[in-house]
Design an enzyme around this catalytic site. Structure first.
Site, PDB file in Angstrom:
ATOM      1  CG  ASN A  10       2.032 -27.860-122.882  1.00  0.00           C
ATOM      2  OD1 ASN A  10       2.024 -28.880-123.586  1.00  0.00           O
ATOM      3  ND2 ASN A  10       1.710 -26.660-123.342  1.00  0.00           N
ATOM      4  CD1 TRP A  11       5.764 -32.867-120.606  1.00  0.00           C
ATOM      5  CD2 TRP A  11       6.019 -34.864-121.577  1.00  0.00           C
ATOM      6  NE1 TRP A  11       6.040 -33.774-119.612  1.00  0.00           N
ATOM      7  CE2 TRP A  11       6.200 -35.010-120.189  1.00  0.00           C
ATOM      8  CE3 TRP A  11       6.118 -35.998-122.393  1.00  0.00           C
ATOM      9  CZ2 TRP A  11       6.498 -36.239-119.593  1.00  0.00           C
ATOM     10  CZ3 TRP A  11       6.404 -37.225-121.808  1.00  0.00           C
ATOM     11  CH2 TRP A  11       6.602 -37.336-120.417  1.00  0.00           C
ATOM     12  CE  LYS A  12       4.846 -25.115-124.512  1.00  0.00           C
ATOM     13  NZ  LYS A  12       5.235 -23.725-124.711  1.00  0.00           N
ATOM     14  CG  HIS A  43      -0.708 -23.643-125.065  1.00  0.00           C
ATOM     15  ND1 HIS A  43       0.142 -22.969-125.914  1.00  0.00           N
ATOM     16  CD2 HIS A  43      -0.035 -23.794-123.899  1.00  0.00           C
ATOM     17  CE1 HIS A  43       1.281 -22.730-125.271  1.00  0.00           C
ATOM     18  NE2 HIS A  43       1.189 -23.219-124.052  1.00  0.00           N
ATOM     19  CD  GLU A  84       3.284 -23.125-127.721  1.00  0.00           C
ATOM     20  OE1 GLU A  84       3.075 -24.342-127.636  1.00  0.00           O
ATOM     21  OE2 GLU A  84       4.110 -22.524-127.001  1.00  0.00           O
ATOM     22  CD  GLU A 128       0.813 -21.353-120.454  1.00  0.00           C
ATOM     23  OE1 GLU A 128       1.684 -21.976-119.844  1.00  0.00           O
ATOM     24  OE2 GLU A 128       0.448 -21.639-121.607  1.00  0.00           O
ATOM     25  N   GLY A 169       8.467 -19.644-123.684  1.00  0.00           N
ATOM     26  CA  GLY A 169       9.610 -20.132-124.447  1.00  0.00           C
ATOM     27  C   GLY A 169      10.636 -19.060-124.775  1.00  0.00           C
ATOM     28  CB  SER A 228      10.158 -18.338-119.114  1.00  0.00           C
ATOM     29  OG  SER A 228      10.189 -18.262-120.535  1.00  0.00           O
TER      30      SER A 228
HETATM   31  P1  13P Z   1       7.774 -22.499-121.319  1.00  0.00           P
HETATM   32  O1  13P Z   1       7.786 -22.932-119.870  1.00  0.00           O
HETATM   33  O2  13P Z   1       8.659 -23.312-122.186  1.00  0.00           O
HETATM   34  O3  13P Z   1       7.961 -21.018-121.459  1.00  0.00           O
HETATM   35  O4  13P Z   1       6.291 -22.811-121.846  1.00  0.00           O
HETATM   36  C1  13P Z   1       5.209 -22.403-121.098  1.00  0.00           C
HETATM   37  C2  13P Z   1       3.988 -22.970-121.691  1.00  0.00           C
HETATM   38  O5  13P Z   1       3.576 -22.588-122.772  1.00  0.00           O
HETATM   39  C3  13P Z   1       3.300 -24.037-120.965  1.00  0.00           C
HETATM   40  O6  13P Z   1       2.063 -24.324-121.517  1.00  0.00           O
END
Ligand code: 13P
Length: 251
Positions: free
Chosen positions: A9-11, A93, A95, A165, A171, A211
């Site tokens: 997931n590149w966000k 997600h 976020e 998650e 993060g 993470s």
């Molecule tokens: P990180 O791997 O940066 O913690 O992010 C996880 C995530 O939200 C994947 O969707």
């Protein structure tokens, strides 16, 4: 046998030219025995698609609206994603739930719409730190799964992946321990068995995300109910992503 799926997931990272470069590097990774998916931002999709052509890497997006088209400024439809080359879409997600008012109900609407168009959906669930500390992790996951997957058929579940998650691990560099991650993934599988049936539960891929990195992936992916990873930061580093793909290929 359920599929192991390693998805990046590149966000909100990478411009189109940077995305083309990163996707090309990921397409070079050899020896994957699991499904590999990259989910770049919308404007990058065409460029990423071009860069992974001829490789086994699949394309996904990070969100999709539930209406076919119309006055929904800033949103994107399943048809648009499919024409851009997507096979997968991430829905719900944390976020999006945290910053963009995504609810279990809209997760359900988006999931149903994406499935109806033939996309595979990665449905994200996870508790906040406060919820874990208050001992209500299972209640939260139970609600998110029940409402998020409401009215889906057993057949549709063949195209659903669950990503567990924990919000506190995203993060932050804080990873759930292998046991914590396994415990919740096992709980999710049990719930799917209750809501659908044992076969559906057995076949559903359940990823861990939060993470996950080159150092901790092997132990997490070795847990019996963790069938892959949804990776943020480490998915932007081809060498680290390659290590995670290798760990996913070993199980
Ligand atoms: P990180 O791997 O940066 O913690 O992010 C996880 C995530 O939200 C994947 O969707």
């Amino acid at each position: 046998m359920r599929k192991t799926i390693i998805a990046g997931n590149w966000k909100m990272n990478k411009t189109p030219s940077e995305a083309a470069e990163l996707a090309a590097a990921i397409a070079q990774i050899q020896g994957a025995k699991c499904e590999v998916v990259i989910c770049p931002p919308f404007v990058d999709l065409f460029y990423a698609k071009k860069a992974i052509e001829g490789s086994c890497v699949k394309l996904g997006a990070q969100n999709c609206h539930f209406k076919e088209s119309g006055a929904f400024t800033g949103e994107i439809s399943a048809d648009m994603l499919i024409e851009a080359g997507c096979e997968y879409v991430i829905i719900g997600h944390s976020e999006r739930r945290q910053y963009f008012a995504e609810t279990d109900e809209t997760v359900n609407l988006r999931t149903k719409a994406a499935l109806a168009k033939g996309l595979k959906v990665i449905v994200c669930v996870g508790e906040t730190r406060e919820e874990r500390e208050n001992g209500i992790t299972e209640n939260v996951i139970d609600r998110q799964i029940r409402l998020g997957l409401k009215d889906l058929s057993k057949e549709e579940m063949a195209n659903v992946v669950i990503a567990y998650e924990p919000v506190w691990a995203i993060g932050t560099g804080l990873t759930a321990t292998n046991e914590q991650a396994e415990e919740v993934c096992k709980f999710i599988r049990g719930l799917i068995a209750k809501l659908f049936d044992a076969d559906v539960a057995e076949e559903t891929t359940i990823q861990y995300g939060g993470s996950m990195n080159a150092g901790n992936c092997a132990a997490l992916l070795a847990m019996p109910n963790i069938d892959g990873g949804l990776i943020g930061g480490a998915a932007l580093k081809p060498a680290d992503f390659a290590t995670i793909i290798a760990a996913g290929s070993a199980n």
